[in-house]
Design an enzyme around this catalytic site. Structure first.
Site, PDB file in Angstrom:
ATOM      1  N   CYS A 185       0.815  -1.224   0.000  1.00 32.86           N
ATOM      2  CA  CYS A 185       0.000   0.000   0.000  1.00 32.86           C
ATOM      3  C   CYS A 185       0.846   1.271   0.000  1.00 32.86           C
ATOM      4  O   CYS A 185       0.341   2.353  -0.279  1.00 32.86           O
ATOM      5  CB  CYS A 185      -0.946  -0.008   1.186  1.00 32.86           C
ATOM      6  SG  CYS A 185      -2.043  -1.427   1.135  1.00 32.86           S
TER       7      CYS A 185
ATOM      8  N   HIS B 286      -3.558   7.066   2.073  1.00 32.72           N
ATOM      9  CA  HIS B 286      -3.893   5.722   1.585  1.00 32.72           C
ATOM     10  C   HIS B 286      -5.265   5.355   2.144  1.00 32.72           C
ATOM     11  O   HIS B 286      -5.575   5.646   3.307  1.00 32.72           O
ATOM     12  CB  HIS B 286      -2.826   4.728   2.075  1.00 32.72           C
ATOM     13  CG  HIS B 286      -3.215   3.304   1.839  1.00 32.72           C
ATOM     14  ND1 HIS B 286      -3.600   2.840   0.601  1.00 32.72           N
ATOM     15  CD2 HIS B 286      -3.301   2.241   2.695  1.00 32.72           C
ATOM     16  CE1 HIS B 286      -3.899   1.553   0.705  1.00 32.72           C
ATOM     17  NE2 HIS B 286      -3.728   1.170   1.960  1.00 32.72           N
TER      18      HIS B 286
ATOM     19  N   ASN C 119     -10.094  -0.420  -0.819  1.00 32.33           N
ATOM     20  CA  ASN C 119      -8.630  -0.317  -0.756  1.00 32.33           C
ATOM     21  C   ASN C 119      -8.035  -0.914  -2.035  1.00 32.33           C
ATOM     22  O   ASN C 119      -8.036  -2.135  -2.215  1.00 32.33           O
ATOM     23  CB  ASN C 119      -8.138  -1.066   0.486  1.00 32.33           C
ATOM     24  CG  ASN C 119      -6.628  -1.012   0.652  1.00 32.33           C
ATOM     25  OD1 ASN C 119      -5.901  -0.591  -0.243  1.00 32.33           O
ATOM     26  ND2 ASN C 119      -6.142  -1.458   1.796  1.00 32.33           N
TER      27      ASN C 119
HETATM   28  O1  UT7 Z   1      -3.938  -1.376   3.350  1.00 30.53           O
HETATM   29  C1  UT7 Z   1      -3.094  -2.348   3.909  1.00 30.53           C
HETATM   30  C2  UT7 Z   1      -3.053  -2.275   5.373  1.00 30.53           C
HETATM   31  N1  UT7 Z   1      -4.278  -2.805   5.908  1.00 30.53           N
HETATM   32  C3  UT7 Z   1      -4.955  -2.103   6.810  1.00 30.53           C
HETATM   33  O2  UT7 Z   1      -4.625  -0.991   7.123  1.00 30.53           O
HETATM   34  C4  UT7 Z   1      -6.150  -2.789   7.454  1.00 30.53           C
HETATM   35  C5  UT7 Z   1      -6.083  -2.608   8.959  1.00 30.53           C
HETATM   36  N2  UT7 Z   1      -7.134  -3.322   9.653  1.00 30.53           N
HETATM   37  C6  UT7 Z   1      -8.432  -2.959   9.592  1.00 30.53           C
HETATM   38  O3  UT7 Z   1      -8.800  -2.065   8.845  1.00 30.53           O
HETATM   39  C7  UT7 Z   1      -9.408  -3.637  10.515  1.00 30.53           C
HETATM   40  O4  UT7 Z   1      -8.701  -4.391  11.464  1.00 30.53           O
HETATM   41  C8  UT7 Z   1     -10.431  -4.562   9.778  1.00 30.53           C
HETATM   42  C9  UT7 Z   1     -11.393  -3.724   8.941  1.00 30.53           C
HETATM   43  C10 UT7 Z   1      -9.716  -5.551   8.893  1.00 30.53           C
HETATM   44  C11 UT7 Z   1     -11.255  -5.329  10.794  1.00 30.53           C
HETATM   45  O5  UT7 Z   1     -11.908  -4.406  11.675  1.00 30.53           O
HETATM   46  P1  UT7 Z   1     -11.774  -4.568  13.257  1.00 30.53           P
HETATM   47  O6  UT7 Z   1     -12.571  -3.496  13.842  1.00 30.53           O
HETATM   48  O7  UT7 Z   1     -10.323  -4.619  13.581  1.00 30.53           O
HETATM   49  O8  UT7 Z   1     -12.485  -5.954  13.512  1.00 30.53           O
HETATM   50  P2  UT7 Z   1     -11.909  -7.258  14.223  1.00 30.53           P
HETATM   51  O9  UT7 Z   1     -10.969  -7.975  13.325  1.00 30.53           O
HETATM   52  O10 UT7 Z   1     -11.461  -6.922  15.597  1.00 30.53           O
HETATM   53  O11 UT7 Z   1     -13.208  -8.119  14.346  1.00 30.53           O
HETATM   54  C12 UT7 Z   1     -14.315  -7.710  15.208  1.00 30.53           C
HETATM   55  C13 UT7 Z   1     -15.441  -8.687  15.033  1.00 30.53           C
HETATM   56  C14 UT7 Z   1     -15.021 -10.143  15.117  1.00 30.53           C
HETATM   57  O12 UT7 Z   1     -16.069 -10.859  15.745  1.00 30.53           O
HETATM   58  P3  UT7 Z   1     -15.964 -11.271  17.301  1.00 30.53           P
HETATM   59  O13 UT7 Z   1     -14.712 -12.081  17.442  1.00 30.53           O
HETATM   60  O14 UT7 Z   1     -15.868  -9.959  18.042  1.00 30.53           O
HETATM   61  O15 UT7 Z   1     -17.224 -12.007  17.553  1.00 30.53           O
HETATM   62  C15 UT7 Z   1     -14.931 -10.581  13.689  1.00 30.53           C
HETATM   63  O16 UT7 Z   1     -15.137 -11.961  13.524  1.00 30.53           O
HETATM   64  O17 UT7 Z   1     -16.017  -8.524  13.716  1.00 30.53           O
HETATM   65  C16 UT7 Z   1     -16.054  -9.784  13.075  1.00 30.53           C
HETATM   66  N3  UT7 Z   1     -15.909  -9.584  11.643  1.00 30.53           N
HETATM   67  C17 UT7 Z   1     -16.938  -9.293  10.847  1.00 30.53           C
HETATM   68  N4  UT7 Z   1     -18.249  -9.154  11.058  1.00 30.53           N
HETATM   69  C18 UT7 Z   1     -19.028  -8.850  10.007  1.00 30.53           C
HETATM   70  C19 UT7 Z   1     -14.757  -9.580  10.918  1.00 30.53           C
HETATM   71  N5  UT7 Z   1     -15.039  -9.313   9.640  1.00 30.53           N
HETATM   72  C20 UT7 Z   1     -16.378  -9.131   9.556  1.00 30.53           C
HETATM   73  C21 UT7 Z   1     -17.241  -8.827   8.503  1.00 30.53           C
HETATM   74  N6  UT7 Z   1     -18.558  -8.700   8.776  1.00 30.53           N
HETATM   75  N7  UT7 Z   1     -16.809  -8.652   7.225  1.00 30.53           N
END
Ligand code: UT7
Length: 340
Positions: free
Chosen positions: A116, A256, A286
């Site tokens: 990225c 980004h 993204n």
């Molecule tokens: O560009 C390259 C660099 N990449 C980035 O900068 C990405 C950085 N990371 C992020 O943007 C975020 O971490 C994500 C968008 C990938 C995920 O968001 P988050 O707020 O960190 O969610 P999380 O991984 O902590 O997951 C929270 C909950 C989980 O459920 P439980 O364990 O709390 O029951 C996940 O299983 O959300 C769940 N979850 C979803 N729910 C609905 C994960 N993906 C989804 C989804 N829909 N698509």
């Protein structure tokens, strides 16, 4: 001798027609529009559909657009750098394929892999070629067909990424416009949190790597998110500080587009109101190396000569950084204009 800077003189872009909306994703995986929007800010992303189409096919219209706007022929391009993690093939470089497709027969070119942050790394590299005085027209492309390496059964990654390409032309300037300073960093220890395991020399493609889904993006969202918020914001802040600038001196933040919350944190760290931040993540998701040039493409008509832009990125590697650009034109000048 007057100092040569590398100024951006034209911007082009391309996004595929097909819109993969949150509503469509709801029919594919266990997710919902509200979760995606509130956690990432994304509403839809573009996907390159069609047999035989690859990253170069998105870069080509972007490069032809910059040539058309600037009034130059592709044969005048000296060098082309393509930032991508989704090259058409492992080799030759996608930049070479793009040169061939647009007829840039006098250019040399290469790909740059910094995920990225790829566009920022390529921009700084290209600017150095111009500053050296040896090259007059360097094209920088950020292009990725992320749909080629996304697992559409993995809800933690497939909601984020989209396909797209942006390109800019760099030319020498002696009036103090263009790339002013860059602060770029990388930390290979970050590879454990964000990578694609298969297909390289460590894990060449086998039936086993395919069965284990090693040819898809692997991401641990939380650690990447934390590192992105900290490092992207700090890089932007430190770059301003070492140039004796504050948020008040900045006309636009060009971040980004990985997550709206990371963008907000960066804007807040440098004290910039959200109206001065380019945000199109809701429309394209993204697009990896494509995000920053696609922002410039979308906002080009609103930019003015002398505007201070801070470009900032964080991505796989880990890689991150910020670049300060003094914008060089009000509307894209043609070569005839600049000769007059
Ligand atoms: O560009 C390259 C660099 N990449 C980035 O900068 C990405 C950085 N990371 C992020 O943007 C975020 O971490 C994500 C968008 C990938 C995920 O968001 P988050 O707020 O960190 O969610 P999380 O991984 O902590 O997951 C929270 C909950 C989980 O459920 P439980 O364990 O709390 O029951 C996940 O299983 O959300 C769940 N979850 C979803 N729910 C609905 C994960 N993906 C989804 C989804 N829909 N698509």
């Amino acid at each position: 001798m007057q100092k040569i800077t590398a100024t951006i003189t034209s911007v082009g872009g391309y996004v595929p027609e097909f819109r993969l909306t949150n509503a469509i994703l709801e029919t594919m995986i266990d997710t919902n529009d509200e979760w995606i929007k509130s956690r990432t800010g994304i509403e839809e992303r573009r996907i390159l559909k069609g047999e035989g189409l690859a990253t170069s096919d998105m870069a080509v219209p972007a490069v032809l657009e910059i040539c058309k706007k600037r009034g130059i022929d592709p044969t005048e391009i000296d060098c082309m750098i393509c930032a991508t993690v989704t090259p058409d093939m492992v080799f030759p470089a996608t930049a070479n394929i793009i040169c061939d497709k647009v007829g840039a027969i006098n250019a040399w070119g290469f790909d740059l892999s910094a995920a990225c942050s790829g566009f920022l790394f390529a921009l700084t590299t290209g600017a150095s070629l111009i500053e050296s005085g040896r090259y007059k027209k360097v094209v920088i492309i950020g292009a990725d067909k992320m749909s080629a390496i996304v697992d559409y059964t993995d809800r933690t990654t497939c909601i984020i990424f989209g396909d797209g390409a942006g390109a800019i032309l760099l030319e020498p300037n002696t009036e103090g416009y263009g790339v002013m300073d860059s602060l770029l960093k990388s930390d290979g220890a970050g590879k454990n949190h964000l990578h694609m395991k298969g297909g390289g020399s460590l894990h060449p493609a086998t039936l086993e790597t395919i069965a284990n889904k090693e040819h898809y993006i692997f991401q641990e969202g939380q650690p990447v998110f934390k590192a992105a918020v900290k490092n992207m914001a700090e890089a932007a802040f430190d770059l301003l500080e070492r140039n004796n600038l504050t948020g008040e001196d900045i006309n636009w933040l060009v971040p980004h587009q990985a997550n709206k919350r990371i963008i907000d944190a960066t804007a807040s760290r440098i004290g910039l109101p959200i109206e001065k931040v380019m945000i199109n993540i809701h429309r394209y998701g993204n697009t990896t190396a494509g995000t920053i040039p696609l922002c410039l493409w979308d906002w080009e008509s609103q930019l003015h000569k002398g505007d201070n832009l801070i470009l900032a990125a964080f991505g796989g590697g880990f890689t991150w950084g910020a670049t300060l650009v003094k914008w060089g034109y009000d509307t894209a000048p043609t070569q005839e204009d600049s000769k007059a």
